[in-house]
Design an enzyme around this catalytic site. Structure first.
Site, PDB file in Angstrom:
ATOM      1  N   LYS A  90       0.840  -1.205   0.000  1.00 44.52           N
ATOM      2  CA  LYS A  90       0.000   0.000   0.000  1.00 44.52           C
ATOM      3  C   LYS A  90       0.875   1.256   0.000  1.00 44.52           C
ATOM      4  O   LYS A  90       0.682   2.159  -0.798  1.00 44.52           O
ATOM      5  CB  LYS A  90      -0.907  -0.030   1.229  1.00 44.52           C
ATOM      6  CG  LYS A  90      -1.842   1.131   1.319  1.00 44.52           C
ATOM      7  CD  LYS A  90      -2.765   0.986   2.511  1.00 44.52           C
ATOM      8  CE  LYS A  90      -3.467   2.313   2.778  1.00 44.52           C
ATOM      9  NZ  LYS A  90      -4.368   2.258   3.907  1.00 44.52           N
ATOM     10  N   GLU A 100      10.638  -4.633   4.323  1.00 44.41           N
ATOM     11  CA  GLU A 100      10.703  -6.053   3.932  1.00 44.41           C
ATOM     12  C   GLU A 100      10.361  -6.214   2.448  1.00 44.41           C
ATOM     13  O   GLU A 100      11.064  -6.889   1.686  1.00 44.41           O
ATOM     14  CB  GLU A 100       9.698  -6.893   4.744  1.00 44.41           C
ATOM     15  CG  GLU A 100      10.012  -7.018   6.216  1.00 44.41           C
ATOM     16  CD  GLU A 100       9.355  -5.944   7.068  1.00 44.41           C
ATOM     17  OE1 GLU A 100       9.094  -4.832   6.542  1.00 44.41           O
ATOM     18  OE2 GLU A 100       9.122  -6.212   8.257  1.00 44.41           O
ATOM     19  N   GLY A 126      -4.748  -1.888   5.059  1.00 47.86           N
ATOM     20  CA  GLY A 126      -3.955  -3.032   4.595  1.00 47.86           C
ATOM     21  C   GLY A 126      -4.620  -4.371   4.883  1.00 47.86           C
ATOM     22  O   GLY A 126      -4.729  -5.235   4.001  1.00 47.86           O
ATOM     23  N   ARG A 127      -5.087  -4.571   6.107  1.00 47.83           N
ATOM     24  CA  ARG A 127      -5.652  -5.884   6.482  1.00 47.83           C
ATOM     25  C   ARG A 127      -7.066  -6.088   5.946  1.00 47.83           C
ATOM     26  O   ARG A 127      -7.697  -7.106   6.223  1.00 47.83           O
ATOM     27  CB  ARG A 127      -5.593  -6.062   8.002  1.00 47.83           C
ATOM     28  CG  ARG A 127      -6.208  -4.923   8.796  1.00 47.83           C
ATOM     29  CD  ARG A 127      -5.782  -4.969  10.258  1.00 47.83           C
ATOM     30  NE  ARG A 127      -6.253  -3.821  11.020  1.00 47.83           N
ATOM     31  CZ  ARG A 127      -5.622  -2.650  11.098  1.00 47.83           C
ATOM     32  NH1 ARG A 127      -4.501  -2.468  10.436  1.00 47.83           N
ATOM     33  NH2 ARG A 127      -6.098  -1.671  11.833  1.00 47.83           N
ATOM     34  N   GLU A 138      -4.435  -6.546  15.056  1.00 45.36           N
ATOM     35  CA  GLU A 138      -3.944  -5.237  14.614  1.00 45.36           C
ATOM     36  C   GLU A 138      -5.091  -4.219  14.678  1.00 45.36           C
ATOM     37  O   GLU A 138      -4.865  -3.035  14.892  1.00 45.36           O
ATOM     38  CB  GLU A 138      -3.360  -5.314  13.192  1.00 45.36           C
ATOM     39  CG  GLU A 138      -2.411  -4.161  12.876  1.00 45.36           C
ATOM     40  CD  GLU A 138      -1.692  -4.306  11.534  1.00 45.36           C
ATOM     41  OE1 GLU A 138      -2.369  -4.316  10.493  1.00 45.36           O
ATOM     42  OE2 GLU A 138      -0.456  -4.407  11.521  1.00 45.36           O
ATOM     43  N   HIS A 183      -3.979 -33.220  17.659  1.00 48.15           N
ATOM     44  CA  HIS A 183      -2.819 -34.029  18.041  1.00 48.15           C
ATOM     45  C   HIS A 183      -1.673 -33.160  18.536  1.00 48.15           C
ATOM     46  O   HIS A 183      -0.520 -33.597  18.553  1.00 48.15           O
ATOM     47  CB  HIS A 183      -2.397 -34.888  16.853  1.00 48.15           C
ATOM     48  CG  HIS A 183      -3.487 -35.831  16.442  1.00 48.15           C
ATOM     49  ND1 HIS A 183      -3.637 -37.074  17.004  1.00 48.15           N
ATOM     50  CD2 HIS A 183      -4.527 -35.666  15.588  1.00 48.15           C
ATOM     51  CE1 HIS A 183      -4.700 -37.662  16.482  1.00 48.15           C
ATOM     52  NE2 HIS A 183      -5.269 -36.829  15.631  1.00 48.15           N
ATOM     53  N   LYS A 242       9.727  -0.433  14.023  1.00 50.45           N
ATOM     54  CA  LYS A 242      10.299  -0.123  12.694  1.00 50.45           C
ATOM     55  C   LYS A 242      11.368   0.964  12.827  1.00 50.45           C
ATOM     56  O   LYS A 242      12.431   0.890  12.211  1.00 50.45           O
ATOM     57  CB  LYS A 242       9.199   0.391  11.751  1.00 50.45           C
ATOM     58  CG  LYS A 242       8.174  -0.634  11.332  1.00 50.45           C
ATOM     59  CD  LYS A 242       7.214  -0.005  10.330  1.00 50.45           C
ATOM     60  CE  LYS A 242       6.013  -0.890  10.084  1.00 50.45           C
ATOM     61  NZ  LYS A 242       4.973  -0.261   9.278  1.00 50.45           N
TER      62      LYS A 242
HETATM   63  O1  F6P Z   1       3.453  -2.653   9.702  1.00 50.64           O
HETATM   64  C1  F6P Z   1       2.104  -2.973   9.639  1.00 50.64           C
HETATM   65  C2  F6P Z   1       1.550  -2.716   8.275  1.00 50.64           C
HETATM   66  O2  F6P Z   1       1.448  -1.355   8.037  1.00 50.64           O
HETATM   67  C3  F6P Z   1       0.210  -3.415   8.088  1.00 50.64           C
HETATM   68  O3  F6P Z   1      -0.838  -2.689   8.593  1.00 50.64           O
HETATM   69  C4  F6P Z   1       0.176  -3.604   6.610  1.00 50.64           C
HETATM   70  O4  F6P Z   1      -0.767  -4.556   6.229  1.00 50.64           O
HETATM   71  C5  F6P Z   1       1.603  -4.044   6.364  1.00 50.64           C
HETATM   72  O5  F6P Z   1       2.374  -3.276   7.265  1.00 50.64           O
HETATM   73  C6  F6P Z   1       2.109  -3.854   4.972  1.00 50.64           C
HETATM   74  O6  F6P Z   1       2.070  -2.514   4.563  1.00 50.64           O
HETATM   75  P1  F6P Z   1       2.231  -2.112   3.051  1.00 50.64           P
HETATM   76  O7  F6P Z   1       1.119  -2.709   2.281  1.00 50.64           O
HETATM   77  O8  F6P Z   1       2.189  -0.614   3.032  1.00 50.64           O
HETATM   78  O9  F6P Z   1       3.558  -2.629   2.575  1.00 50.64           O
END
Ligand code: F6P
Length: 538
Positions: A197, A203, A257-258, A343, A374, A503
């Site tokens: 987003k 990452e 995002g979620r 979250e 199990h 972060k």
């Molecule tokens: O760090 C949390 C977060 O902002 C989530 O809310 C989101 O889904 C995820 O990181 C990924 O964010 P992006 O889509 O901006 O890479």
């Protein structure tokens, strides 16, 4: 006031037996709901009719219905980020205009959906080719959190509907993840989708760079761009990364995002199952939206799922809940719901900045049945704490020749719920030991280990078969459950400030770990750990 009354009611219910409640005529029918394809039974809980009335009055008193309408109609209910919350617009296929600041967002939503569909159809048919003229056989979605969990969960859930390219997911910054996924693939026939987003997530950007190097090494730097697409609301940043605007699918800041699997972030799902099945998924979500807006609270599935959650967590004080899908293809659902619920509702202050009126988000965890049986079910049955269990199971699987296995799966699911409720008394355990030939002190000792306290609550969500339409209903159900729980607690379910501090610190610590900066500003424990890691890295 209301939350104290809820706690008092739950305290009074502590000695109540679920089996006694169920012995009353009509309990099972009165404590269950049907909505669309879904059937929800919450009768195996200690909630009595009076408790439910209390929960419903709390629901009415906390203004949830007004807030729900504010959400659906584009008000900026995400106040700390000053944003509307409109993931529902992404599945509002024929529901009319949705206004944000007076402007209808639906033309833009439908235009992006149509672009995604054209792209997916052309890629799936082979009309869109690799620069070398071949087919894209594999898709790698690089994203994390909401830009990974939704599509990864749904792609796995809908495996029987896959008739497109193979989809893979890379999320972790651990190089092992991207290495292992790319290792088995041919760069010349792979399309990488960078899903972010913000297009700043460390990452995702790091993994995207790694993938670009991997592709460029095979097809040349000039052709690498043609192996990329992007899903983002930061279209300027996708251009800077070198992705052709024709392959960029944007969305607005009012999609959290979620909550984003319904739009461009769902592109990998659309590529896997095709635009038509993706629309069925959207229609499932839309059907749940309509139910949520129209049904009276007592007949409203998201509302009653939420109230059952509040009963267990805020009332009875059970700190966790287990999500137990008896559906192997929903293996990623607990992880998906962890982000969705924790979250969203893991907050400690209300919208107005006051302390939350009660404990907030429960810890959500789980695994598919029968695997969990199990592993951790021991604790659920005989541990000292109570874990409310949310079972879910489909009437049918997808493989007629394996119907006998599905029958066994259903039987296990029902048996676990029954065992949790009924338990096994000391007398019954003694009888078992007697039958096994034990007597005296040894019989007593062994019998105690075989007692199940019972009276452990569970709910059951039943659906006909895990189709795209049904999955859409299930996911939207849980989204709205989170909304109701958050709204009743007065918290903002749509921001996530709690992920930021780590972060910031990671950025400061990285050069120290790399040996490029002095660790002076760090605490002695962290300095010691870094020194150990540096020694071990050689
Ligand atoms: O760090 C949390 C977060 O902002 C989530 O809310 C989101 O889904 C995820 O990181 C990924 O964010 P992006 O889509 O901006 O890479």
């Amino acid at each position: 006031m209301g939350w104290n009354a809820l706690k008092a009611a739950a305290g009074a219910a502590a000695g109540r037996k679920i089996t006694d409640l169920l012995a009353a005529e009509g309990r099972a029918e009165a404590f269950s709901i049907s909505a669309g394809d879904l059937f929800f039974d919450y009768s195996k809980t200690t909630m009595a009719a009076g408790d439910r009335d209390l929960l419903l009055s709390l629901y009415a008193a906390t203004g949830v219905a007004e807030r729900r309408e504010a959400m659906f109609s584009g008000a900026r209910i995400n106040e700390t980020e000053d944003r509307a919350v409109l993931h529902t617009a992404l599945r509002n296929l024929d529901g009319g205009p949705v206004l944000v600041d007076g402007a209808d967002v639906m033309p833009g939503v439908l235009e992006t959906l149509a672009r995604m569909e054209r792209f997916a159809a052309a890629l799936r048919s082979g009309e869109i080719t690799t620069p070398g003229g071949g087919r894209f056989t594999d898709i790698v979605n690089i994203g994390i959190g909401g830009s990974d969990l939704g599509p990864a969960m749904a792609v796995q859930a809908l495996a029987p509907y896959h008739d497109g390219p193979r989809c893979h997911f890379v999320s972790n910054v651990d190089g092992a993840h991207v290495y292992d996924v790319l290792n088995g693939l041919n760069p010349a026939s792979t399309l990488v989708i960078v899903a972010s987003k913000t297009f700043t997530t460390i990452e995702t950007m790091t993994n995207a760079e790694t993938a670009r190097t991997w592709i460029a090494a095979k097809v040349g730097a000039d052709h690498a761009g043609a192996h990329f697409a992007a899903l983002s609301s930061a279209v300027d940043k996708t251009a800077a990364f070198g992705i052709d605007p024709a392959r960029v699918f944007g969305f607005e800041d009012w999609v959290g995002g979620r909550y984003s699997v319904w739009g461009p972030i769902g592109l990998s799902l659309m590529l896997a199952i095709g635009p038509e099945a993706f629309r069925a998924f959207l229609r499932g979500g839309q059907a749940m939206d309509r139910h949520f807006r129209a049904a009276e609270p007592l007949e409203n599935l998201p509302v009653m799922l939420a109230l059952t959650g509040l009963w267990h967590h805020q009332g009875c004080g059970h700190p966790t809940r287990a999500v137990l899908p008896y559906e192997q293809r929903l293996a990623r659902l607990p992880a998906y719901l962890q982000q969705l619920e924790m979250e969203s509702n893991g907050k400690r202050v209300t919208m107005g900045g006051e302390d939350a009126p009660a404990v907030t988000g429960p810890i959500v965890w789980g695994e598919p049945g029968t695997n969990g049986q199990h592993a951790f079910y021991q604790l659920i049955h005989q541990g000292t704490g109570v874990v409310p269990c949310e079972f879910m199971v489909g009437a049918e699987g997808h493989h007629a020749e394996l119907a006998h296995q599905h029958t066994l799966l259903i039987a296990n699911c029902l048996a676990q719920a029954e065992a949790l409720m009924v338990g096994r008394s000391l007398e019954e355990a003694r009888a078992l030991m007697r039958d096994a030939g034990l007597e005296g002190a040894e019989l007593e000792r062994q019998a105690r280990h075989r007692v199940f306290p019972g009276n452990r609550p569970s709910t059951m969500l039943v659906y006909p078969k895990l189709t795209p339409f049904v999955l859409g209903q299930i996911i939207a159900l849980y989204e709205h459950r989170v909304f109701v729980e958050g709204a009743m607690l007065g918290i903002n379910s749509y921001d996530q400030w709690g992920v930021e501090l780590g972060k910031v610190l990671a950025k400061r610590i990285e050069p120290i770990v790399a040996g490029d900066a002095a660790p002076d500003a760090l605490d002695p424990s962290t300095r010691q750990i870094i020194a150990t890691l540096q020694r071990q890295r050689g």
